[in-house]
Scaffold this motif. Structure first.
Motif, mmCIF file in Angstrom:
data_model
loop_
_atom_site.group_PDB
_atom_site.id
_atom_site.type_symbol
_atom_site.label_atom_id
_atom_site.label_comp_id
_atom_site.label_asym_id
_atom_site.label_seq_id
_atom_site.Cartn_x
_atom_site.Cartn_y
_atom_site.Cartn_z
ATOM 1 N N GLY A 567 -0.401 -12.945 -41.473
ATOM 2 C CA GLY A 567 0.571 -12.358 -40.559
ATOM 3 C C GLY A 567 0.524 -13.041 -39.206
ATOM 4 O O GLY A 567 0.598 -14.262 -39.095
ATOM 5 N N GLY A 568 0.355 -12.236 -38.157
ATOM 6 C CA GLY A 568 0.270 -12.780 -36.809
ATOM 7 C C GLY A 568 -1.144 -12.851 -36.281
ATOM 8 O O GLY A 568 -1.358 -12.893 -35.072
ATOM 9 N N SER A 569 -2.120 -12.872 -37.205
ATOM 10 C CA SER A 569 -3.519 -12.831 -36.778
ATOM 11 C C SER A 569 -4.091 -14.204 -36.427
ATOM 12 O O SER A 569 -5.220 -14.301 -35.945
ATOM 13 C CB SER A 569 -4.396 -12.196 -37.865
ATOM 14 N N LYS A 570 -3.320 -15.272 -36.681
ATOM 15 C CA LYS A 570 -3.811 -16.613 -36.390
ATOM 16 C C LYS A 570 -2.710 -17.464 -35.768
ATOM 17 O O LYS A 570 -1.529 -17.251 -36.016
ATOM 18 C CB LYS A 570 -4.318 -17.300 -37.672
ATOM 19 N N HIS A 571 -3.121 -18.446 -34.995
ATOM 20 C CA HIS A 571 -2.215 -19.410 -34.376
ATOM 21 C C HIS A 571 -1.776 -20.414 -35.437
ATOM 22 O O HIS A 571 -2.445 -20.613 -36.456
ATOM 23 C CB HIS A 571 -2.948 -20.121 -33.234
ATOM 24 N N HIS A 572 -0.605 -21.068 -35.190
ATOM 25 C CA HIS A 572 -0.104 -21.992 -36.204
ATOM 26 C C HIS A 572 -1.086 -23.135 -36.495
ATOM 27 O O HIS A 572 -1.153 -23.634 -37.609
ATOM 28 C CB HIS A 572 1.287 -22.537 -35.825
ATOM 29 N N LYS A 573 -1.901 -23.519 -35.506
ATOM 30 C CA LYS A 573 -2.892 -24.571 -35.749
ATOM 31 C C LYS A 573 -3.905 -24.130 -36.800
ATOM 32 O O LYS A 573 -4.264 -24.897 -37.706
ATOM 33 C CB LYS A 573 -3.617 -24.919 -34.436
ATOM 34 N N GLU A 574 -4.394 -22.887 -36.677
ATOM 35 C CA GLU A 574 -5.360 -22.361 -37.642
ATOM 36 C C GLU A 574 -4.747 -22.216 -39.028
ATOM 37 O O GLU A 574 -5.402 -22.477 -40.045
ATOM 38 C CB GLU A 574 -5.871 -20.998 -37.184
ATOM 39 N N LEU A 575 -3.490 -21.770 -39.084
ATOM 40 C CA LEU A 575 -2.841 -21.514 -40.372
ATOM 41 C C LEU A 575 -2.566 -22.806 -41.135
ATOM 42 O O LEU A 575 -2.619 -22.826 -42.372
ATOM 43 C CB LEU A 575 -1.539 -20.744 -40.159
ATOM 44 N N LEU A 576 -2.248 -23.875 -40.408
ATOM 45 C CA LEU A 576 -1.887 -25.132 -41.065
ATOM 46 C C LEU A 576 -3.085 -26.032 -41.334
ATOM 47 O O LEU A 576 -3.002 -26.940 -42.176
ATOM 48 C CB LEU A 576 -0.857 -25.884 -40.221
ATOM 49 N N ALA A 577 -4.206 -25.773 -40.657
ATOM 50 C CA ALA A 577 -5.382 -26.638 -40.803
ATOM 51 C C ALA A 577 -5.864 -26.777 -42.251
ATOM 52 O O ALA A 577 -6.215 -27.894 -42.677
ATOM 53 C CB ALA A 577 -6.509 -26.134 -39.903
ATOM 54 N N PRO A 578 -5.902 -25.684 -43.060
ATOM 55 C CA PRO A 578 -6.371 -25.843 -44.451
ATOM 56 C C PRO A 578 -5.524 -26.801 -45.279
ATOM 57 O O PRO A 578 -5.986 -27.305 -46.305
ATOM 58 C CB PRO A 578 -6.278 -24.415 -45.016
ATOM 59 N N PHE A 579 -4.301 -27.063 -44.837
ATOM 60 C CA PHE A 579 -3.413 -27.978 -45.561
ATOM 61 C C PHE A 579 -3.430 -29.395 -44.962
ATOM 62 O O PHE A 579 -2.685 -30.263 -45.397
ATOM 63 C CB PHE A 579 -1.974 -27.447 -45.536
ATOM 64 N N GLY A 580 -4.270 -29.594 -43.940
ATOM 65 C CA GLY A 580 -4.332 -30.890 -43.286
ATOM 66 C C GLY A 580 -3.121 -31.189 -42.438
ATOM 67 O O GLY A 580 -2.773 -32.352 -42.224
ATOM 68 N N LEU A 581 -2.444 -30.138 -41.931
ATOM 69 C CA LEU A 581 -1.232 -30.302 -41.139
ATOM 70 C C LEU A 581 -1.453 -29.798 -39.717
ATOM 71 O O LEU A 581 -2.254 -28.889 -39.490
ATOM 72 C CB LEU A 581 -0.067 -29.541 -41.781
ATOM 73 N N ASP A 582 -0.706 -30.369 -38.767
ATOM 74 C CA ASP A 582 -0.811 -29.971 -37.366
ATOM 75 C C ASP A 582 0.543 -30.159 -36.692
ATOM 76 O O ASP A 582 0.998 -31.280 -36.488
ATOM 77 C CB ASP A 582 -1.873 -30.822 -36.657
ATOM 78 N N ALA A 583 1.193 -29.026 -36.368
ATOM 79 C CA ALA A 583 2.545 -29.079 -35.791
ATOM 80 C C ALA A 583 2.557 -29.674 -34.391
ATOM 81 O O ALA A 583 3.621 -30.054 -33.890
ATOM 82 C CB ALA A 583 3.153 -27.680 -35.765
ATOM 83 N N SER A 584 1.399 -29.754 -33.729
ATOM 84 C CA SER A 584 1.362 -30.343 -32.388
ATOM 85 C C SER A 584 1.286 -31.869 -32.441
ATOM 86 O O SER A 584 1.414 -32.537 -31.414
ATOM 87 C CB SER A 584 0.180 -29.788 -31.594
#
Length: 608
Positions: A567-584
């Motif tokens: 849900g909203g419990s994590k920042h997008h960096k944390e959520l995407l890290a397991p997939f090796g992705l970084d929106a920044s």
């Protein structure tokens, strides 16, 4: 508590019929009826609970230990649930028939009371934001259950530099029902009441039905619809201009008092996304216009045998498209099959939407246009609204909104305050659900023509989701910047709209007289300024995410469900890290845009 906006209306719907038995909402999981005793009971409870909360905690937050602060947060969350339940019920009933004065009155009355009752709570975020950082850190370290709410606190405290005095914040809270909310309602009711005269139609059509004709195989019908839209928008353009002038000025006043550095700052804070990430997305998309929309529309003009496209050709079916009506059962089975093929768990979560009255699919007089999934509250379940007309794109809309529903069901486990996902990530499951459905249909294509049709349809949807929404974002940026300099005439707003159209759509288009008013019907500009970039953010994110899935990454499904459940419990960096992705990462967006370009490459190759 506000209702979600419908997704962008690319393929609006007209009137139902011939699609099988279309489901309707059963809202009884919220309340049995408007006059049910539970409605009055909850309203009375809310009034007392808010007053008691303020009496117990106002001026005392700094004195609470960790356990007492946790108890305070849990009470606040319970109030949020009851208020959300009441307004979800009132709002969903209203969206079923916005022309029903009883439903409109019921919603307005409940909104007034909920606003009045919750005014005593305004102190909470203001006082909480005045807590010293070291003091709060100590409390979080002392209680793990309290520390779980840190993402909520972080988002709340991001507003610290911009909050006003307690008295002013309470005034703005009270004033909201006759400010933006009132203008939003005026816009909604005006739009719902518009009718359009078209040749060959026995009765005037509503907005949905008229927009739907822009996808008709008959070019003359498309042109007639576009001209009818332009004529009616022009007739009401002063009203729509007044709505936009007023809301943009109100926002400018609020932002100025809060010392917000830009009109977009509030949206970025609400989305928990850094301005530079949004800017990188915007710049990447604008730079890609030539290889995406410009190139695709030149191809489309060639397919249609036209030297130039008109605006009524943008969403036209291709000449090789065989008109197809997709029955409801087929639509359901297609989407559920795609979901189950990805993971049985995904289909299991989606099944109750079809079985328990969680979807309202048919088109009815007065029903709100577009489609959405509304999470209601974490203790109930989401509801999905569609306007189903049996077109292939309606199947994608079902896949999209059902993806939202699955996401909302999973995120509800976080509880009310942590379940809400920022807009930038709220589109993840919906767009991913569309991609799963599209890929399933593409894999099943029997002929080159069928594959071409599917690819072209997907490219158009992606252009509408990415290119069009970033163009809309640029329009809003220009609109709010111009309004800060003074009142805008309808012609001023029209000129701003046209300034972004040729840039985004490309050199294949001519623009009919009257198209300059088409900004008028976009609800996002009115209801939620700068919302639109979330669609492009979600599409780009999912394209990158799907590429990871397609590579056969081990444990992808489990990681995916963990991401949705957060849900909203994590920042997008944390959520995407397991997939090796970084929106920044500035190159992140190029991955997603390359997928769209790759589809266009394949379409071009089919020309050889």
């Amino acid at each position: 508590m506000t209702l979600p906006l419908p997704r962008p209306v690319f393929d609006a719907n007209a009137a139902s019929g011939g699609f099988g038995s279309l489901p309707e909402w059963d809202l009884s999981d919220l309340y049995a009826a408007p006059d049910a005793p539970e409605v009055a009971r909850d309203m009375e409870w809310l009034k007392t609970a808010c007053a008691d909360f303020a009496a117990d905690y106002e001026g005392k937050l700094a004195t609470l230990d960790a356990d007492a602060l946790l108890a305070c947060i849990l009470r606040y969350e319970e109030i949020d649930i009851v208020a959300g339940r009441l307004m979800s019920y009132a709002g969903l009933r209203y969206y079923q028939n916005t022309m029903d004065s009883e439903r409109a009155k019921f919603m307005a009355d409940k909104q007034d009371k909920v606003t009045d009752f919750t005014t005593p709570l305004v102190f909470f975020s203001l006082e909480f934001n005045r807590l010293e950082e070291s003091h709060l850190d100590g409390l979080l370290a002392a209680n793990a259950d309290l520390a779980r709410y840190k993402p909520v606190f972080d988002r709340m405290r991001a507003m610290r530099p911009y909050q006003l005095s307690d008295e002013l914040e309470k005034f703005l809270h009270d004033q909201s029902v006759v400010g933006a909310a009132a203008w939003n309602r005026l816009f909604d009711e005006t739009m719902a009441g518009l009718t359009f005269e078209l040749p060959g139609e026995e009765e005037p059509l509503n907005l949905e039905a008229t927009l739907n004709l822009l996808t008709d195989p008959d070019r003359a019908k498309r042109e007639a619809a576009a001209r009818a839209l332009a004529a009616v928008f022009d007739k009401h353009i002063k009203l729509f201009s007044r709505v936009h002038n007023t809301l943009a000025k109100e926002k400018e006043v609020h932002d100025r008092w809060r010392k917000m550095p830009t009109p977009q700052t509030g949206r970025h804070l609400a989305n928990h996304v850094e301005p530079e990430v949004v800017e990188a997305l915007r710049n990447a998309v604008v730079a890609a216009y030539p290889k995406l929309s410009h190139r695709y529309y030149r191809l489309k003009a060639k397919w249609m045998g036209l030297d130039r496209l008109q605006v009524w050709d943008r969403n036209a079916p291709l000449p090789l498209d065989a008109p197809k009506v997709v029955g409801w059962d087929e639509a359901r089975d297609t989407v559920m099959g795609a979901y189950a093929a990805f993971a049985p768990k995904m289909a299991e979560i989606a099944q109750p939407f079809f079985d328990k009255g969680w979807i309202d699919a048919g088109v009815k007089p007065g029903k709100a246009p577009g489609a959405f999934a509304h999470p209601t509250v974490s203790t109930v379940h989401p509801y999905v609204m569609l306007n189903y007309l049996g077109k292939p794109r309606d199947v994608m809309t079902l896949a999209h909104e059902l993806g939202h529903g699955v996401h909302q069901v999973l995120a509800a486990g976080q509880g009310e305050l942590l379940s809400s996902t920022p807009l930038t990530l709220a589109e993840t499951a919906s767009v991913f659900g569309e991609m799963l459905t599209f890929r399933r249909l593409l894999d099943a294509a029997q002929t080159k023509a069928e594959r071409k049709t599917l690819l072209a349809g997907k490219v158009e949807d992606m252009i509408n989701t990415v290119v069009r929404q970033i163009a809309f974002y640029d329009f809003e940026c220009k609109l709010h910047a111009a309004r800060a300099e003074g009142e805008l005439t309808p012609d001023d707003i029209n000129a701003l709209w046209m300034s972004i159209q040729a840039e985004s759509l490309g050199d294949a288009f001519d623009f009919m007289e009257g198209y300059e008013t088409f900004w008028a019907y976009i609800p996002h500009f009115v209801h939620s300024p700068f919302y639109v970039y979330a669609y492009a953010f979600g599409d780009g994110l999912v394209n990158a995410l799907y590429a990871v899935y397609a590579e056969g990454t081990p444990g992808f499904q489990e990681k995916y469900f963990d991401m949705l459940s957060a849900g909203g419990s994590k920042h997008h960096k944390e959520l995407l890290a397991p997939f090796g992705l970084d929106a920044s990462d500035p190159t992140f967006w190029d991955k997603g845009l390359s997928m769209i370009a790759g589809f266009i490459d394949e379409l071009e190759a089919m020309e050889d």
